[in-house]
Design an enzyme around this catalytic site. Structure first.
Site, mmCIF file in Angstrom:
data_model
loop_
_atom_site.group_PDB
_atom_site.id
_atom_site.type_symbol
_atom_site.label_atom_id
_atom_site.label_comp_id
_atom_site.label_asym_id
_atom_site.label_seq_id
_atom_site.Cartn_x
_atom_site.Cartn_y
_atom_site.Cartn_z
ATOM 1 N N HIS A 38 0.851 -1.183 0.000
ATOM 2 C CA HIS A 38 0.000 0.000 0.000
ATOM 3 C C HIS A 38 0.890 1.238 0.000
ATOM 4 O O HIS A 38 2.116 1.153 0.118
ATOM 5 C CB HIS A 38 -0.932 0.008 1.218
ATOM 6 C CG HIS A 38 -2.141 -0.850 1.052
ATOM 7 N ND1 HIS A 38 -3.155 -0.528 0.167
ATOM 8 C CD2 HIS A 38 -2.509 -2.017 1.649
ATOM 9 C CE1 HIS A 38 -4.098 -1.460 0.232
ATOM 10 N NE2 HIS A 38 -3.724 -2.378 1.120
ATOM 11 N N ASP A 67 0.457 6.579 -4.266
ATOM 12 C CA ASP A 67 -0.687 6.178 -5.099
ATOM 13 C C ASP A 67 -1.000 7.220 -6.172
ATOM 14 O O ASP A 67 -1.184 6.880 -7.345
ATOM 15 C CB ASP A 67 -1.933 5.989 -4.228
ATOM 16 C CG ASP A 67 -1.908 4.700 -3.431
ATOM 17 O OD1 ASP A 67 -0.987 3.893 -3.620
ATOM 18 O OD2 ASP A 67 -2.816 4.498 -2.608
#
Length: 373
Positions: free
Chosen positions: A138, A168
């Site tokens: 992540h 991200d």
């Protein structure tokens, strides 16, 4: 939808944040985006709170201006549906682990035989190669491995969990859009398609920028509060009397001089320009003491007409009402589909000759997998 990318057609197989954010940007610029979504595996952004009018605000934001096709890629007939669709599409974006699309029979090598001009972008945590290519991760993991977290935060407290998803979005989404548009130019020049391999860890590592240059070429270890821009100088945040925060970025001589004059610290102007750590610590302590004497509102009034690189730390709600962001149309009203409007963050790139307006999540094509047989 108006915009400079109105000729582009994109098949989007991505979920969660990086891919959908990238295709949202492309849709905002006019591209036609068809999102292929598995009806039997819920995208977490669909259920993520809070909800507005029964729809997740995250899902509504990320999927504005797109169409949607419900399709279980593992079921019979789905592969054939994609192979037919790709004949008419310019770009494919996916976010699976390496090899998943190949196993489904719709990987790049297969799709490019049908459409040799296809641009295929794969966004993954670690890229298509290397020992970590199949490893889960992540945003917080990519930032950690990329070295970003190591020089953020405070010496005593360690790296902070960021309020935004840097790897991200700045890593995955933005670099995907850059890579895709570069591939479009390459195709215009050569007629050839392209495979674009985006690693969020690679992109996060590249974001180290000046800190990376100082370490790799200059041999300087980068650590929290160890450099000019990460708390090692007076370039920092300072608490106000009412528990709010003021950002001070007055690095240049003319700005630091104005700062010192307003705070009645004229005798410390040389400390502001000094690279001596002791001078910087003393100046920071003096700034902290002065700034704690007034509320944020008072400081805003004092610095309102002063060009000194001093600004309040605003909440998102406050930022949305800031006259600069309002003047730039950074909060827009997006049709929920019933004629009512939902507030959303607007498109940040302005074009002189085209308008980029967002609609809600767009027309939904196929409410269930039954539509594809």
């Amino acid at each position: 939808m108006a915009g400079p990318l109105t000729s582009m057609k994109i098949l989007d197989f991505s979920t969660l944040l990086p891919g959908p954010y990238a295709t949202m940007l492309l849709a905002d610029m006019g591209a036609e985006v068809l999102r292929v979504e598995a009806p039997d595996r819920v995208d977490l952004t669909r259920v993520m709170p809070p909800h507005d009018a029964g729809v997740s605000t995250a899902h509504a934001f990320l999927n504005r201006g797109k169409q949607s096709l419900a399709l279980n890629l593992k079921k019979e007939g789905s592969k054939e549906k994609i192979l037919e669709l790709v004949k008419d599409y310019d770009i494919v974006i996916e976010q699976f682990r390496p090899g998943v699309m190949d196993r489904l029979g719709i990987g790049y090598e297969t799709l490019k035989t049908i459409n040799p001009k296809l641009i295929y972008c794969a966004i993954t945590g670690y890229g298509q190669t290397g020992p970590y290519k199949d490893r889960a991760g992540h945003d917080i993991n990519y930032l950690s491995i990329a070295g970003v977290s190591s020089h953020c935060g405070r010496e005593e407290d360690g790296p902070p969990p960021m309020g935004i998803q840097i790897a991200d979005v700045a890593g995955g989404s933005h670099h995907a859009v850059m890579g895709i548009l570069a591939a479009v130019i390459h195709r215009q020049q050569t007629g050839e398609g392209q495979f674009v391999d985006i690693s969020m860890t690679d992109a996060a590592f590249a974001l180290n920028g000046m800190a990376g240059a100082a370490n790799l070429a200059g041999g300087q270890e980068q650590k929290p509060e160890g450099a000019m821009l990460n708390g090692g100088s007076f370039y920092d945040y300072y608490k106000t009397q009412d528990g709010r925060w003021l950002s001070v970025g007055s690095l240049e001589p003319q700005f630091s001089a104005r700062l010192c004059d307003i705070l009645e610290l004229a005798e410390m102007k040389s400390f502001a320009l000094s690279q001596n750590p002791d001078h910087q610590k003393a100046f920071k302590a003096a700034l902290s003491e002065k700034i704690q004497l007034k509320t944020l509102e008072q400081w805003q009034a004092i610095f309102a007409d002063v060009d000194a690189c001093v600004e309040p730390v605003l909440t998102i709600a406050e930022a949305a009402e800031h006259p600069q962001l309002k003047a730039r149309d950074m909060v827009i009203g997006v049709d929920r589909g019933d004629g009512t409007l939902q507030k959303q963050i607007g498109f940040p790139i302005k074009f002189e000759k085209t308008g980029c307006e967002a609609s809600f999540i767009g027309q939904v094509l196929g409410a269930s997998n039954d539509t594809v047989g």
